[in-house]
Every structure is written in structure tokens, then in C-alpha cells.
Scaffold this motif. Structure first.
Motif, short mmCIF file in Angstrom:
data_model
loop_
_atom_site.label_atom_id
_atom_site.label_comp_id
_atom_site.label_asym_id
_atom_site.label_seq_id
_atom_site.Cartn_x
_atom_site.Cartn_y
_atom_site.Cartn_z
N ASP A 78 -5.08 -9.21 2.65
CA ASP A 78 -5.88 -8.66 2.27
C ASP A 78 -7.27 -8.35 3.16
N PHE A 95 -3.64 -2.24 2.56
CA PHE A 95 -4.82 -2.86 1.44
C PHE A 95 -5.44 -1.40 2.57
N GLY A 122 -9.88 -1.50 -1.55
CA GLY A 122 -9.43 -2.60 -2.04
C GLY A 122 -8.14 -3.25 -2.29
N ILE A 143 -4.03 -2.22 -3.54
CA ILE A 143 -2.23 -2.37 -2.62
C ILE A 143 -2.07 -0.54 -2.49
#
Length: 589
Positions: free
Chosen positions: A343, A383, A387, A389
Motif C-alpha cells: 500500500d 492497491f 486505497g 485492493i
């Protein structure tokens, strides 16, 4: 004073003959001629080995030297000699048993068992054990690149010798050396290169690093591969061969230069000898002392000062030139680790694909913990700019889809169905690009889609596409071929379409294979592309040139990679049942 023309011609011939005779004049020293007073004699025993599965239908002679100081209570060092007849002969040019006896008695080398092995011969016309007979399999075994000869030694010959003579040999590669001359020299190098976990020292005399069977590529491989833990002693002479296969003196100088460039612990002794064992035999005691000296506290620094701007040598990526020992274990015991991704903060995620689990390594942590259980079977994970996945999932037809996972709630939503996704990339303009390996296509779907059936391909004609990654500026898309040898590069248009696809890079293919195994991909902030493959992580510069190969943490398939951790400066890899990481000098985008 004038001389008859015939006398002048004769004088010229004699002068030239004298110059030739002066070259290649390397007498043996006392340590090679006789055992010093009081030095105990090791024993030499002959054997035959005729049961190879790696080189079937071959027979070969061998000898084992066991020093008098050897005891089964203490693991002995090991040294393997190719063309064993030339090294075991106590009246030849090398006379290893005499030299070993003297140096072991002085403490100049450890208690070392030597295995002398001849190359194989196919058929019934085997030459005598001694002498340079025409052993038909010699060039195939010694000059070929790849791991076949290393497998023969490690899996077949050495276990046979250990059983036959009840030997206790050290398993530490720093206590295991391999040597040879001519084709045996390149064979020794190749065995250590393929199996540095087995052989940590190489002695090459008049090594044939030329194009007999492709060996001329070795210096280039050394320059573009992470330094392996191998100590190397090279010997050659200015009067060595220059024929259709190449120039031996130049090839050995190229080897020495490449080893220096990559920061190997090496020594090169270059004389005026020809293609024989005289010079190597004369300096054998010196060679062995250097080879078996204590390990260096620090390896030489790689010589990278002449890289031009844009030349992406591994020294720009790996601290101190790198070492396979720099990998740190993050987690193990997985069914099949895949889908590396991180991330924006640097938290790293990966999947245990067959078990439907996702693991997480926090930005300040070094070990993986379970983040999601009983979820989809994920083969690719990235990602998005929102934000969330985004993941490519596997399983039966129903489960093969593109999904979105909320990191806060772990809620899973279907983005696209009726797809065959392998890996994916997510752009800042909200497009998901995924590879369909079976049909050779790249497919695009917007992140806003929900349950979209059969989204359209945006590129095709790729041989088994697998890994996929965007450049830092999002204007280029890299796609690796698992079943081929290329990495494609596409230009990304504002509307998400792909144009200008071309095979911008060619991946290194290991000997014996026809494909690179190009798999998971990522990029760093400098625009380099990292592609996992059969040989390791291949690093490409922004123009598609190979900058180097980072070695695998373990000798199993490496399938995906990503940057994460503090400042995204750690490179993580999924390596079969384990996940590793290492610190780099660069960072992910």
C-alpha cells in the motif's frame, strides 16, 4: 662486416627458435617434486563410475586422495579435479598428491580430500585411465553451460565416493573447491556458478572461456548477475590458443576484468605459457595457498566507476554489490506464495494462493501475519489510487474474476467475471490491466465496474503473458512472457487504451530451457522494471536493456515481487513456500 644471405636466414631461425624456447619455461618447484622430510604420504585409490543418469551410457575412471591426517571424526575439506588423470599423476605437470601432502603438513591448506575424475566416454572404446585419451563426452560435459555437470557431481559422483570410502566431508561451500584446465577450467567455473551452495572456490588453468559451446557469454553474465560467494584463481598465458572458438588469452583477461567489476575475491596470474599445464603446475602450491587462505572480512568493492549515466548496474540497486545472504526470511510454510503488493504507506501484502489466505507485513515489521482467511484464491494483488485492493483470483470458472477488497472491512466485491486473470496492475486513472496467459492477451476494465462480464482485450499476440507493471509516470506498461523470452512495452493512452506494443526487452534464458519463465513484475522510482524468472529477478532499465540479475533466495520458483517497507526501499519476493525481503538503494514508485 657482411654475412652471406643463407647465414643471416639461419641466424634468424635460431634467434626465433630461442625466443620460442624461452617462453613457456616453468619448472616445478620443490613442493611439487618431492615430499619434504617427515611429511606423511596420503593414500590414492582408483575407482570407476559407470552408473550416471545425468550422462547415461558413460564410463569414467577416477581416483580419491585421502590425506594421512584425515579422521572421520572431523569433516574434511574437498577439492574436485576435472581431467583427474592429469592432476593425480605424480610424474606429470601438476602432481597434486605431492603438493597436497606438503601444504597440508605445513598447515597452508586444511585437511582436504581430493577427488580426481575423468570425463565420461560413451561406447565400448574407452581410452586408458591415464593420459589424454579421446574421451568422447568431455566437451559436452565440460564446455556446456547449465547445471548438468554440477548435478552429476553433486547428486551422483560425490555421494558414490563418500559411500565407497566412508568419507566425512564438509558441507560448507567455503570448504569445497573445484579445479580444471582448459575445458575442465570452464567446467569447474560452471559447476560453482550453478551450485555455489556446493562449491565456493574455483581454480581454472588455461580455462576455455570461449565459444566452444557458448562459454564466451560468461564474462557478460558475471557483470550482470549479483555476485555469488565464489573465490576464483585464474591462470593463463599469452601464448595460449587463438582458433575458431576464440582467443584464450583475451577470454581469460575478460574473465578477470568481469570478476573485478562484480567485486569477486579473485586472482589472475598471466604469464607467457601455451595451452598446457606447465605454468599452472609450477604455481599450483601458490594457487592453493591463495585459494585456501582465510575468508576476507570484506569483499572487494565492485568496480563500477565507468558506468555512464543511465547504465543501471546492480551497484545502483544493491548495497555493497549485493550477496545472496542479504535476503531476510519474512515467512514460510505456505502452499504457494504469490501476489506481492504494497500500500502507499509501505505495508506489504501477499497471498497463500491454494489456501485462500492473505498475509501482511507492517511497514515497521519484519514477519508476516495472517490478514485475511478463507478468502478468494489470489494470484495477483495491487492497491488502487482509491486505497482499495484489486486482485486476480483463481479456482473454478465461477471463482476466476477480478475483485475489490476493502482494507478496512475486508469486504470482497466482484469487478469482472468470465475472465481468466493471472496478474494485474492498477493505474492512477482508474484502469485495471490484467494478463490472460492462456490466450496471450492484456485485458482492461475500469475500477468502477461491478460484475462486468467478459471485458475487452486491449493487447494480444503475447506469448503466455504473466507479470504486468506500470512505469512511475503511468505512461508505459510492461508485460512479461512466461512461455517466451520477451518483455513487452506498451504506451498508455489517456483513455486507457494501449498502443505501440513492442518486444522492448529480451530476458536471460537458462541453458536447457526455451523460455525465461518471466513472471511477476514491478517497477521502481527510476523507471526500472523488475521481472521474476527462472534465473532470478531480472532488472531492466527504462529502455529495455538488462542491467542485472538479482539471485533467488532459494533454488525454487520465484513468482512475484514488490517494493514495500520503510520508504518502499525493501524488495519483497514470493519464492514458492517462502517469502523474503532485502534492503535496496532504490525504492518503489
Amino acid at each position: 662486416m657482411s654475412f652471406p644471405r643463407g647465414f643471416i636466414a639461419l641466424l634468424c631461425v635460431l634467434t626465433c627458435f630461442g625466443a620460442v624456447r624461452a617462453a613457456d619455461n616453468y619448472p616445478l618447484g620443490l613442493e611439487s617434486q618431492e615430499r619434504a622430510t617427515g611429511v606423511p604420504r596420503g593414500r590414492v585409490e582408483a575407482f570407476q563410475f559407470n552408473d550416471s543418469k545425468v550422462f547415461p551410457e558413460t564410463s569414467r575412471d577416477g581416483w580419491v586422495y585421502i590425506p594421512s591426517q584425515y579422521s572421520t571424526a572431523m569433516p574434511a575439506a574437498l577439492m574436485v579435479f576435472q581431467d583427474g588423470h592429469a592432476y593425480v599423476d605424480e610424474k606429470g605437470q601438476q602432481r597434486v598428491p605431492i603438493v597436497f601432502d606438503n601444504l597440508i603438513a605445513k598447515g597452508d591448506m586444511p585437511v582436504t580430500v581430493a577427488v580426481f575424475i575423468n570425463p565420461g566416454n560413451r561406447g565400448t572404446n574407452a581410452p586408458a585411465a591415464a593420459g589424454w585419451g579421446n574421451r568422447s563426452n568431455r566437451s559436452f560435459e565440460y564446455d556446456s553451460l547449465g547445471d548438468a555437470y554440477a548435478r552429476f557431481l553433486v547428486d551422483e559422483l560425490l555421494p558414490f565416493v563418500v559411500r565407497k570410502y566412508d568419507l566425512n566431508l564438509s558441507a560448507d561451500p567455503r570448504n569445497r573447491a573445484i579445479a580444471g584446465m582448459s575445458s575442465g577450467g570452464i567446467g569447474a567455473w560452471t559447476a560453482a556458478w550453478e551450485r555455489p551452495d556446493q562449491f565456493g572456490k574455483v581454480l581454472s588453468q588455461i580455462g576455455s572461456f570461449v565459444n566452444i559451446r557458448g562459454g564466451d557469454v560468461i564474462p557478460g553474465q558475471i557483470r550482470k548477475t549479483e555476485r555469488k560467494p565464489i573465490r576464483v584463481f585464474l591462470q593463463d598465458g599469452s601464448n595460449d590458443l587463438n582458433n575458431l572458438h576464440g582467443n584464450w588469452p583475451l577470454a581469460n583477461q575478460q574473465m578477470a576484468s568481469a570478476l573485478a567489476f562484480a567485486g569477486y575475491d579473485h586472482r589472475f596470474v598471466f604469464g607467457d605459457g601455451a595451452h598446457n599445464g606447465r605454468h599452472g603446475g609450477a604455481i599450483l602450491p601458490e594457487s592453493l595457498r591463495w585459494l585456501w587462505r582465510p575468508e576476507l572480512a570484506e569483499l572487494p568493492a565492485p568496480q563500477t566507476k565507468d558506468n555512464y549515466r543511465g547504465d543501471e548496474a546492480l551497484s545502483k540497486i544493491l548495497p555493497d554489490g549485493g550477496s545472496p545472504g542479504d535476503w531476510q526470511l519474512v515467512g514460510e510454510g505456505y502452499g504457494f506464495a504469490d501476489a506481492a503488493g504494497s500500500d502507499p504507506t509501505g505495508n506489504f501484502y501477499f497471498a497463500d494462493l491454494p489456501n485462500g489466505s492473505v498475509y501482511r507485513v507492517g511497514v515497521g515489521e519484519s514477519k508476516a501475519t495472517v490478514w485475511l482467511e478463507n478468502g478468494p484464491k489470489i494470484s495477483g494483488l495491487k492497491f488502487g489510487p482509491d486505497g482499495f485492493i484489486y486482485a486476480a483470483t483463481q479456482g473454478d470458472a465461477k471463482e476466476k474474476r477480478i475483485v475489490r477488497i476493502d482494507p478496512a472491512t475486508q469486504k470482497v466485491e466482484t469487478v469482472a467475471t468470465d475472465v481468466q486473470p493471472n496478474d494485474l496492475a492498477v493505474s492512477k486513472s482508474d484502469w485495471i490491466y490484467f494478463t490472460d496467459t492462456g490466450v496471450g492477451q492484456v485485458v482492461a476494465v475500469p475500477t468502477s465496474a461491478r460484475g462486468l462480464s467478459r471485458p475487452h482485450p486491449v493487447a494480444g499476440g503475447i506469448k503466455s503473458p504473466n507479470g504486468i507493471a506500470l512505469s512511475p509516470d503511468q505512461r508505459q506498461l510492461w508485460v512479461s512472457e512466461y512461455g517466451g523470452t520477451n518483455v513487452w512495452n506498451f504506451l498508455v493512452a489517456d483513455d486507457g487504451s494501449l498502443t505501440g506494443g513492442e518486444r522492448l526487452a529480451t530476458l536471460r534464458v537458462p541453458p536447457g530451457k526455451t523460455d525465461s519463465g518471466g513472471d511477476g513484475s514491478t517497477t521502481d522510482r527510476e523507471g526500472r522494471a523488475y521481472v521474476t524468472s527462472h534465473v532470478g529477478i531480472q532488472v531492466l532499465d527504462a529502455t529495455g536493456r538488462l542491467g542485472g540479475v538479482i539471485g533467488k533466495p532459494q533454488d525454487k520458483g520465484i513468482v512475484s515481487c514488490a517494493f514495500g517497507g520503510p520508504e518502499h526501499a525493501w524488495l519483497y519476493v514470493c519464492n514458492a513456500d517462502k517469502v523474503y525481503r532485502r534492503k535496496t538503494l532504490t525504492a518503489g514508485r
